[in-house]
Design an enzyme around this catalytic site. Structure first.
Site: not given
Ligand SMILES: *Cc1c(COP(=O)(O)O)cnc(C)c1O
Length: 423
Positions: A242, A278-279, A281, A346, A375
């Site tokens: 996140g 869980e990075p 982005r 369109c 993304y």
């Molecule tokens: C999408 C997601 C992430 C990654 O989020 P980022 O903003 O890309 O770091 C991590 N964990 C879960 C469960 C997600 O759905």
């Protein structure tokens, strides 16, 4: 920091001129810098090292960029994978990510997906509801294996990000409400085939402040203590992803990975668990650009319309999330103008920028949508019967197509005709 720079007036990805890629592969095309991916992976790893017990478990959120070449670069950095479907699981394994470093997230895992993940022996399922726990218990029992699980807890924290990428408020579909967690763990603890090892949280994406994350983590820390007191052997705290990245240079930069890591170390001190992350982005966004050619420039009432050959089907974020991407000329003339930048699809929503002050461009010029590595290609569709966007990976002075342009014939041949229409 990224590796897209002007050299002799031409935008390069590492040592490769973007013009050369456009010439050889055509446009639109995504271009990724391996050095940037590796740099971000290293910076993140260093930022969170020392948090929790042992080495942190870093699982790349595959949905941000599932290209197998990208995943294999991250496998080389020791990253695991956070997957949300059978397809992502298969990609992660195919890219060489060890199964025990894989976390399976998502509210809608099916029994077939659970079977596949259990057959591979993945490291953790992040459960998002009690019916899901019951299903996994049944599937694991049938296979006579034990599923290692955590509950994803919804901490009811406002992430302060775009509503469509906010996941940690009680009204969002994700996780179990934190105030019901103790009871849910008690029930899951009695289910055969489940080994309750962790707690997970993920409150949203593109977060530009640490406070909501800290608020969520603090609640998780309290829950870890309560669960321990209730007799659960909690050894993992998965803090999700996140952290935001800079898209618009005019806005304040989001907190650095180092600041994030320091906050995590401070908040998790004393939890005595292994910490997982869980990075998505943060690792890949700045490592990719969408390279496009201007088809033509048409007069507008307020500003000229720059019509690019990339469209919302190639890069959905602006129309889906009102996202802002910097748009640069690949060979800037030094002149600037104010324009609207759109694609050929369109839909009025096929708009990348309105009244944007940018490098002046004309028909046939190449432009780059910056910060498009997360993304981006993964959300591409074939809307308007446009072929899926190809992808290129650059490393130093080498580059390779890592997903070929889909031929239009293949796109159309994928449909089949019923016999009553002459099929
Ligand atoms: C999408 C997601 C992430 C990654 O989020 P980022 O903003 O890309 O770091 C991590 N964990 C879960 C469960 C997600 O759905």
């Amino acid at each position: 920091m990224d590796h897209f720079d002007l050299r002799s007036g031409r935008l390069h990805a590492e040592d490769v001129a973007l013009e050369a890629i456009a010439e050889a592969v055509g446009t639109p095309v995504y271009v990724y810098s391996q050095a940037t991916i590796e740099r971000h992976a290293r910076v993140f790893r260093e930022a969170v090292s020392g948090a929790g017990r042992g080495e942190p478990w870093i699982s790349f959120a595959v949905k941000a960029n599932p290209n197998r070449a990208v995943l294999s670069v991250l496998a080389g950095q020791g990253f695991g994978a956070d997957v949300v479907s059978a397809g992502e699981l298969i990609r992660a394994i195919a890219a060489g990510i060890p199964a025990d470093k894989i976390i399976f997230s998502g509210v809608g895992k099916t029994a077939d997906e659970m079977r596949l993940a259990l057959a591979h022996g993945i490291g953790q399922f992040n459960l998002e509801s009690e019916p899901e726990a019951e299903m996994l218990s049944a599937v694991a029992s049938e296979l006579e294996v034990e599923a290692r699980v955590a509950y994803r807890v919804n901490p009811d924290v406002d992430a302060g990000t775009h509503a469509k990428i906010s996941t940690g408020k009680s009204e969002n579909k994700f996780g179990i409400p934190i105030d019901t967690a103790l009871a849910a763990y008690a029930r899951a603890g009695a289910m055969p085939g489940l080994k309750l090892q962790g707690v997970a949280v993920h409150i949203g994406s593109q977060l530009t402040a640490l406070e909501p994350l800290e608020a969520a983590f603090t609640k998780i820390g309290a829950l870890v203590r309560e669960l321990r007191a209730a007799g659960h052997d909690i050894t993992i705290a998965d803090l999700g992803g996140g952290l935001g990245v800079p898209y618009d240079p005019a806005l304040p930069v989001p907190p650095s990975p180092a600041d994030y890591g320091a906050m995590v170390r401070r908040v998790t001190a004393g939890w005595d668990v292994r910490v997982a992350f869980e990075p998505g982005r943060l690792i890949v966004a700045n490592a990719g650009v969408l390279l496009s050619r201007v088809i033509r420039v048409k007069d507008g009432v307020t500003h000229p319309w720059v019509i690019a050959d990339a469209a919302m089907n190639d890069l959905l974020r602006p129309s889906l999330y009102d996202a802002w991407h910097e748009i640069r000329a690949v060979t800037p003339s030094g002149h600037r103008f104010t324009a609207n930048v759109v694609g050929p699809v369109c839909e009025t929503g096929d708009t990348f920028a309105i009244a944007r002050e940018m490098d002046a461009v004309a028909a046939n010029d190449l432009i780059a949508f910056m910060t498009a590595g997360a993304y981006g290609a993964t959300m591409a569709s074939t809307y308007n019967s446009r072929a899926l966007t190809p992808e290129v990976l650059v490393s130093g002075d080498r580059w390779a197509v890592v997903r070929a342009r889909q031929p239009l014939e293949a796109l159309i041949a994928a449909d089949s005709m019923p016999d009553w229409l002459g099929g």
